[in-house]
Design a protein around this motif. Structure first.
Motif, mmCIF file in Angstrom:
data_model
loop_
_atom_site.group_PDB
_atom_site.id
_atom_site.type_symbol
_atom_site.label_atom_id
_atom_site.label_comp_id
_atom_site.label_asym_id
_atom_site.label_seq_id
_atom_site.Cartn_x
_atom_site.Cartn_y
_atom_site.Cartn_z
ATOM 1 N N PHE A 551 -15.346 23.767 8.198
ATOM 2 C CA PHE A 551 -16.490 24.673 9.057
ATOM 3 C C PHE A 551 -16.796 23.840 10.344
ATOM 4 C CE2 PHE A 551 -20.902 24.637 9.978
ATOM 5 C CZ PHE A 551 -21.280 26.171 10.314
ATOM 6 N N HIS A 552 -16.838 22.506 10.375
ATOM 7 C CA HIS A 552 -17.301 21.888 11.558
ATOM 8 C C HIS A 552 -16.173 22.078 12.628
ATOM 9 C CE1 HIS A 552 -20.057 19.197 8.936
ATOM 10 N NE2 HIS A 552 -20.847 20.192 9.366
ATOM 11 N N LEU A 553 -14.868 21.902 12.260
ATOM 12 C CA LEU A 553 -14.013 22.295 13.444
ATOM 13 C C LEU A 553 -14.161 23.784 13.856
ATOM 14 C CD1 LEU A 553 -11.235 21.633 14.862
ATOM 15 C CD2 LEU A 553 -10.028 22.581 12.977
ATOM 16 N N CYS A 554 -14.270 24.870 13.077
ATOM 17 C CA CYS A 554 -14.475 26.172 13.642
ATOM 18 C C CYS A 554 -15.839 26.193 14.420
ATOM 19 C CB CYS A 554 -14.593 27.037 12.403
ATOM 20 S SG CYS A 554 -12.936 27.291 11.558
ATOM 21 N N GLN A 555 -16.660 25.580 14.036
ATOM 22 C CA GLN A 555 -17.971 25.580 14.661
ATOM 23 C C GLN A 555 -17.884 25.046 16.175
ATOM 24 O OE1 GLN A 555 -21.208 22.779 13.307
ATOM 25 N NE2 GLN A 555 -22.639 24.433 13.250
ATOM 26 N N ALA A 556 -17.094 23.812 16.235
ATOM 27 C CA ALA A 556 -16.856 23.081 17.562
ATOM 28 C C ALA A 556 -16.001 24.289 18.393
ATOM 29 C CB ALA A 556 -16.179 21.863 17.360
ATOM 30 N N ARG A 557 -15.277 24.930 17.808
ATOM 31 C CA ARG A 557 -14.527 26.028 18.664
ATOM 32 C C ARG A 557 -15.077 27.112 18.899
ATOM 33 N NH1 ARG A 557 -8.286 25.248 16.394
ATOM 34 N NH2 ARG A 557 -7.495 23.495 17.707
ATOM 35 N N GLY A 558 -16.242 27.509 18.125
ATOM 36 C CA GLY A 558 -16.847 28.830 18.255
ATOM 37 C C GLY A 558 -16.543 29.592 17.044
ATOM 38 N N LEU A 559 -17.707 29.864 16.252
ATOM 39 C CA LEU A 559 -17.228 30.752 15.153
ATOM 40 C C LEU A 559 -17.123 32.192 15.407
ATOM 41 C CD1 LEU A 559 -20.144 29.357 12.959
ATOM 42 C CD2 LEU A 559 -17.692 28.843 12.559
ATOM 43 N N ASN A 560 -16.294 32.912 14.993
ATOM 44 C CA ASN A 560 -15.874 34.393 15.636
ATOM 45 C C ASN A 560 -16.145 35.470 14.464
ATOM 46 O OD1 ASN A 560 -13.646 33.983 13.844
ATOM 47 N ND2 ASN A 560 -12.275 33.672 15.687
ATOM 48 N N GLY A 561 -16.533 35.012 13.225
ATOM 49 C CA GLY A 561 -16.590 35.876 12.141
ATOM 50 C C GLY A 561 -15.687 36.047 11.281
ATOM 51 N N GLN A 562 -14.471 35.667 11.721
ATOM 52 C CA GLN A 562 -13.396 35.879 10.737
ATOM 53 C C GLN A 562 -12.897 34.543 10.219
ATOM 54 O OE1 GLN A 562 -11.972 38.926 10.863
ATOM 55 N NE2 GLN A 562 -13.801 39.513 12.180
ATOM 56 N N GLN A 563 -13.570 33.623 10.330
ATOM 57 C CA GLN A 563 -13.190 32.362 9.692
ATOM 58 C C GLN A 563 -13.843 31.838 8.306
ATOM 59 O OE1 GLN A 563 -14.638 30.774 13.208
ATOM 60 N NE2 GLN A 563 -12.767 30.190 14.371
ATOM 61 N N GLY A 564 -13.346 31.294 7.493
ATOM 62 C CA GLY A 564 -13.861 30.799 6.272
ATOM 63 C C GLY A 564 -12.689 30.147 5.528
ATOM 64 N N VAL A 565 -13.193 29.916 4.272
ATOM 65 C CA VAL A 565 -12.181 29.122 3.307
ATOM 66 C C VAL A 565 -11.903 29.996 2.240
ATOM 67 C CG1 VAL A 565 -12.759 27.026 4.131
ATOM 68 C CG2 VAL A 565 -14.186 27.951 2.197
ATOM 69 N N ILE A 566 -10.923 29.808 1.313
ATOM 70 C CA ILE A 566 -10.817 30.381 0.191
ATOM 71 C C ILE A 566 -10.742 29.241 -0.872
ATOM 72 C CG2 ILE A 566 -8.998 31.665 -1.205
ATOM 73 C CD1 ILE A 566 -8.043 32.749 1.513
ATOM 74 N N ILE A 567 -11.372 29.341 -1.992
ATOM 75 C CA ILE A 567 -11.584 28.081 -2.952
ATOM 76 C C ILE A 567 -11.201 28.634 -4.538
ATOM 77 C CG2 ILE A 567 -13.108 26.605 -1.435
ATOM 78 C CD1 ILE A 567 -15.296 27.913 -3.177
ATOM 79 N N PRO A 568 -10.900 27.832 -5.371
ATOM 80 C CA PRO A 568 -10.820 28.411 -6.862
ATOM 81 C C PRO A 568 -12.164 28.998 -6.914
ATOM 82 C CG PRO A 568 -9.669 26.367 -6.561
ATOM 83 C CD PRO A 568 -10.523 26.500 -5.249
ATOM 84 N N ALA A 569 -12.165 29.740 -7.972
ATOM 85 C CA ALA A 569 -13.439 30.408 -8.540
ATOM 86 C C ALA A 569 -14.099 29.359 -9.400
ATOM 87 C CB ALA A 569 -13.316 31.698 -9.435
ATOM 88 N N ALA A 570 -13.165 28.478 -10.079
ATOM 89 C CA ALA A 570 -13.750 27.475 -10.845
ATOM 90 C C ALA A 570 -14.838 26.444 -10.307
ATOM 91 C CB ALA A 570 -12.428 26.892 -11.713
ATOM 92 N N ASN A 571 -14.456 26.268 -8.986
ATOM 93 C CA ASN A 571 -15.189 25.368 -8.414
ATOM 94 C C ASN A 571 -16.802 25.908 -7.695
ATOM 95 O OD1 ASN A 571 -12.262 24.061 -7.256
ATOM 96 N ND2 ASN A 571 -13.525 22.841 -7.987
ATOM 97 N N ALA A 572 -16.948 27.149 -7.982
ATOM 98 C CA ALA A 572 -18.037 27.687 -7.226
ATOM 99 C C ALA A 572 -19.365 27.266 -7.865
ATOM 100 C CB ALA A 572 -17.957 29.451 -7.802
ATOM 101 N N ASN A 573 -19.203 26.667 -9.086
ATOM 102 C CA ASN A 573 -20.502 26.087 -9.480
ATOM 103 C C ASN A 573 -20.506 24.561 -9.150
ATOM 104 O OD1 ASN A 573 -18.589 24.747 -11.112
ATOM 105 N ND2 ASN A 573 -19.583 24.594 -12.899
ATOM 106 N N GLN A 574 -19.697 23.972 -8.350
ATOM 107 C CA GLN A 574 -19.840 22.930 -7.615
ATOM 108 C C GLN A 574 -20.194 23.109 -6.025
ATOM 109 O OE1 GLN A 574 -15.595 21.632 -8.527
ATOM 110 N NE2 GLN A 574 -16.798 19.613 -9.236
ATOM 111 N N LEU A 575 -20.536 24.165 -5.518
ATOM 112 C CA LEU A 575 -20.818 24.264 -4.300
ATOM 113 C C LEU A 575 -22.384 23.534 -3.902
ATOM 114 C CD1 LEU A 575 -19.467 27.820 -3.446
ATOM 115 C CD2 LEU A 575 -18.554 25.552 -2.878
ATOM 116 N N ASN A 576 -22.454 22.887 -2.878
ATOM 117 C CA ASN A 576 -23.607 22.307 -2.517
ATOM 118 C C ASN A 576 -23.462 21.878 -1.037
ATOM 119 O OD1 ASN A 576 -26.234 21.019 -2.387
ATOM 120 N ND2 ASN A 576 -25.939 19.903 -4.458
ATOM 121 N N LEU A 577 -23.684 22.736 -0.431
ATOM 122 C CA LEU A 577 -23.320 22.841 1.086
ATOM 123 C C LEU A 577 -24.355 22.679 2.067
ATOM 124 C CD1 LEU A 577 -20.601 25.776 1.376
ATOM 125 C CD2 LEU A 577 -20.304 23.181 1.414
#
Length: 638
Positions: A551-577
């Motif tokens: 995210f910080h790399l994309c933010q430094a270049r400018g977010l365009n609404g098409q960027q993001g990440v793909i993570i395992p659903a099993a990790n969703a309960n670990q998100l704390n951003l």
């Protein structure tokens, strides 16, 4: 599944509202399993009923032991004062005597009066002393010296007090700096007219004798790091006798000075991590017999099967020990967020006392600098921002290399056979996430997948296993009946250190499939996850650091609404951003996708469904199956 902003952190605001007005400080919150084990250990006597406490980072052992003593009223053997008295039969063999706890000084005073009393009064005085100081050993000593005077005793000293129970405020003794002298004691030497000798006042007790009749807690790592101490401790526990070192065993003992052994009746708790516990069980056949009870302390408080309310009692204990400004209600939500992040799960909170104390002390200092009387939300937020700035130098240098073009990472557009993976870098005490470019090429061959990192010996064993698993997946899907005529190479570009772990296997698989199908993959999306032989996506570690790095790399270049990440659903309960990531997701400028299968990853990366991609790959393989490559000109003329 696209993860919404409210699911990128635990429900900290709802948690904060449950804080009671007057929480009760309690360091034992969340430790029911360990408490039950220790309570059972304390109820059972004998020399084969000691315990091992698995301690966790940040656990304050002294606080835990004190709280256990207050709550459970530990059952001990009877406490005594212990003395060494001059032996009328041998100057070098003083006798070990015990008297009721707190009576050692009175017993010595009465004993001196006995020696000074007229001969005809001694029998009556000795009988009174037997009644006043009931002890079999003391009674035997009185019988031995009843008809003697002080001048009849060898040497110049009558006694030395080894242990006075009334001077101990706790029923436990902690030995966390373990040496032979600190644990077992020592007998010092003196030189008189060139003669080396020892006397009663030179006998120095160690923690073992000071804890006699109570509880002795020993740091296991310190104990095992000193050669011979473990075997010596085992001998004492098996025999229930403490023998002072014999002449020649150590340079700190006077020749032929042998005090009588001390009877030992105590409970020993070894303190250490689970690794030491496992080694002791595996390597020492006596360990299971002597230490049958395991008290496993937890580093996390699980909200999945425990109520939240007791955790505020734990936070009250942390606040008390931090000894700083009181915590305002506005700061509770952010403290809970940081506690959850320390535990790596949305449904768990940290029990790392020292880490939380440090947070409160830093926040207290920040609040005091502003002239506040309590720790508010802004003070905690300032501390977290300062920590990120302190620890973020290496990550900033890494990101700068990408922004300046020294390391090529694309964050927009589409490329065939190129995918951005997510990795975690640990260097110089700093840990941060960063994207890494993975590329794959395909060519006519026999179906092999060549891992360039492995060939160049830059691949760890777990990463190699991940590549083998994705190779098995591709073979299972495309070469179950016919031999594949395509081979591939895959590599982490611009990686100059060992690559390990299987968290990039999903990214590598998607990269290979993109190359095989000649389907462009979106460069604005970075992907992480392990994959099994059937294409199921499995959990990985450090998911928050990986997301924030991209995210910080994309933010430094400018977010365009098409960027993001793909993570395992099993990790969703670990998100704390962080709040900046959550805001970008809420505004639709950045996206977090949680998936269960490689098909979902391919759809997000290529915009095509799995059937379409796999049909193109099978068509390409079928065309190659029935054609032979054209021979080079020098082979044709041969």
């Amino acid at each position: 599944m696209r993860v919404t902003a409210e699911h990128l952190q635990p429900p900290i605001e709802a948690w904060a509202q449950q804080r009671p007005a007057q929480p009760h400080a309690d360091p034992l919150v969340g430790q029911q399993r360990a408490l039950a084990a220790i309570e059972q250990t304390m109820r059972i006597g004998g020399r084969y009923a000691h315990g091992y406490m698995v301690t966790t980072p940040g656990l304050r052992v002294v606080d835990v032991l004190r709280a256990l003593q207050e709550r459970h009223q530990w059952v001990h053997f009877e406490r005594f004062d212990w003395l060494y008295l001059a032996n009328p039969d041998s100057a070098s063999e003083p006798l070990c005597v015990n008297v009721p706890a707190g009576s050692a000084r009175d017993a010595l005073r009465d004993l001196m009066e006995l020696f000074e009393a007229p001969a005809e009064q001694r029998a009556a005085r000795a009988e009174e002393m037997r009644e006043h100081f009931p002890s079999e050993r003391f009674a035997r000593y009185l019988a031995k010296v009843q008809d003697k005077t002080f001048d009849d005793l060898p040497g110049t000293e009558l006694a030395t007090v080894i242990v006075e129970s009334d001077q101990q405020t706790n029923d436990f003794v902690l030995c966390d700096r373990v040496t032979d002298a600190s644990l077992f004691g020592s007998i010092r030497l003196q030189s008189v007219a060139g003669t080396i000798s020892s006397e009663l006042h030179l006998i120095q007790p160690g923690a073992l004798l000071k804890a006699n009749g109570g509880v002795l807690a020993i740091d296991a790592e310190e104990l095992l790091s000193q050669p011979g101490l473990w075997r010596k401790l085992k001998y004492v526990l098996r025999t229930s006798l403490f023998h002072w070192p014999q002449p020649g065993e150590t340079a700190n003992i006077a020749a032929y000075y042998q005090p009588e052994p001390v009877p030992i009746h105590l409970k020993v708790l070894l303190l250490g991590d689970r690794g030491i516990y496992g080694q002791l069980r595996e390597l020492d056949r006596d360990f299971d017999n002597l230490f049958p009870y395991l008290a496993d302390f937890s580093a996390h408080y699980p909200l999945s099967h425990e109520p939240l309310a007791p955790y505020f009692n734990y936070l009250a204990y942390v606040e008390r020990e931090a000894a700083t400004l009181p915590v305002a209600a506005s700061a509770i939500a952010l403290i809970l967020k940081e506690s959850s992040r320390l535990s790596d799960y949305q449904t768990e909170l940290s029990l790392d006392t020292i880490a939380l104390m440090q947070l409160l002390r830093e926040a207290g200092a920040a609040a005091q600098a502003k002239g506040l009387q309590e720790i508010d939300h802004d003070a905690v937020a300032q501390v977290l921002q300062q920590r990120q700035q302190r620890d973020g130098y290496i990550s900033e240098l890494s990101r700068r290399q990408v922004l300046e073009g020294q390391v090529y990472i694309a964050t927009e557009g589409d490329v065939i056979g190129q995918v951005n993976g997510l990795t975690v870098v640990t260097i110089g005490g700093s840990e941060f996430g960063e994207p890494t470019r993975i590329t794959a090429t395909v060519h006519y061959g026999d179906g092999d997948i060549i891992d360039i990192d492995r060939k160049s010996e830059l691949s760890g064993s777990i990463h190699t296993k991940g590549v083998m698993i994705l190779s098995a997946y591709i073979a299972n899907v495309f070469a179950r009946n016919d031999e594949m005529r395509l081979s591939a190479t895959i590599v982490f570009e611009q990686s100059y250190f060992e690559v390990d772990g299987d968290s990039a296997s999903l990214a590598e698989l998607c990269c290979l499939l993109s190359a095989l199908a000649e389907a462009p993959a979106a460069q604005g999306l970075a992907i992480t996850g392990a994959v099994d032989q059937f294409g199921r996506v499995q959990a990985i570690g450090a998911v928050n650091e990986k997301i924030e790095g991209h995210f910080h790399l994309c933010q430094a270049r400018g977010l365009n609404g098409q960027q993001g990440v793909i993570i395992p659903a099993a990790n969703a309960n670990q998100l704390n951003l962080g709040q900046d990531v959550m805001q970008a997701v809420a505004e639709g400028k950045y996206h977090v996708h949680a998936i269960d299968d490689v098909a979902e990853a391919l759809a997000l990366l290529t915009g095509e469904n799995q059937q379409q991609l796999y049909a193109r790959i099978e068509k390409r393989l079928a065309e190659l199956q029935h054609c032979e490559p054209e021979l080079p000109w020098y082979r044709r003329i041969w």
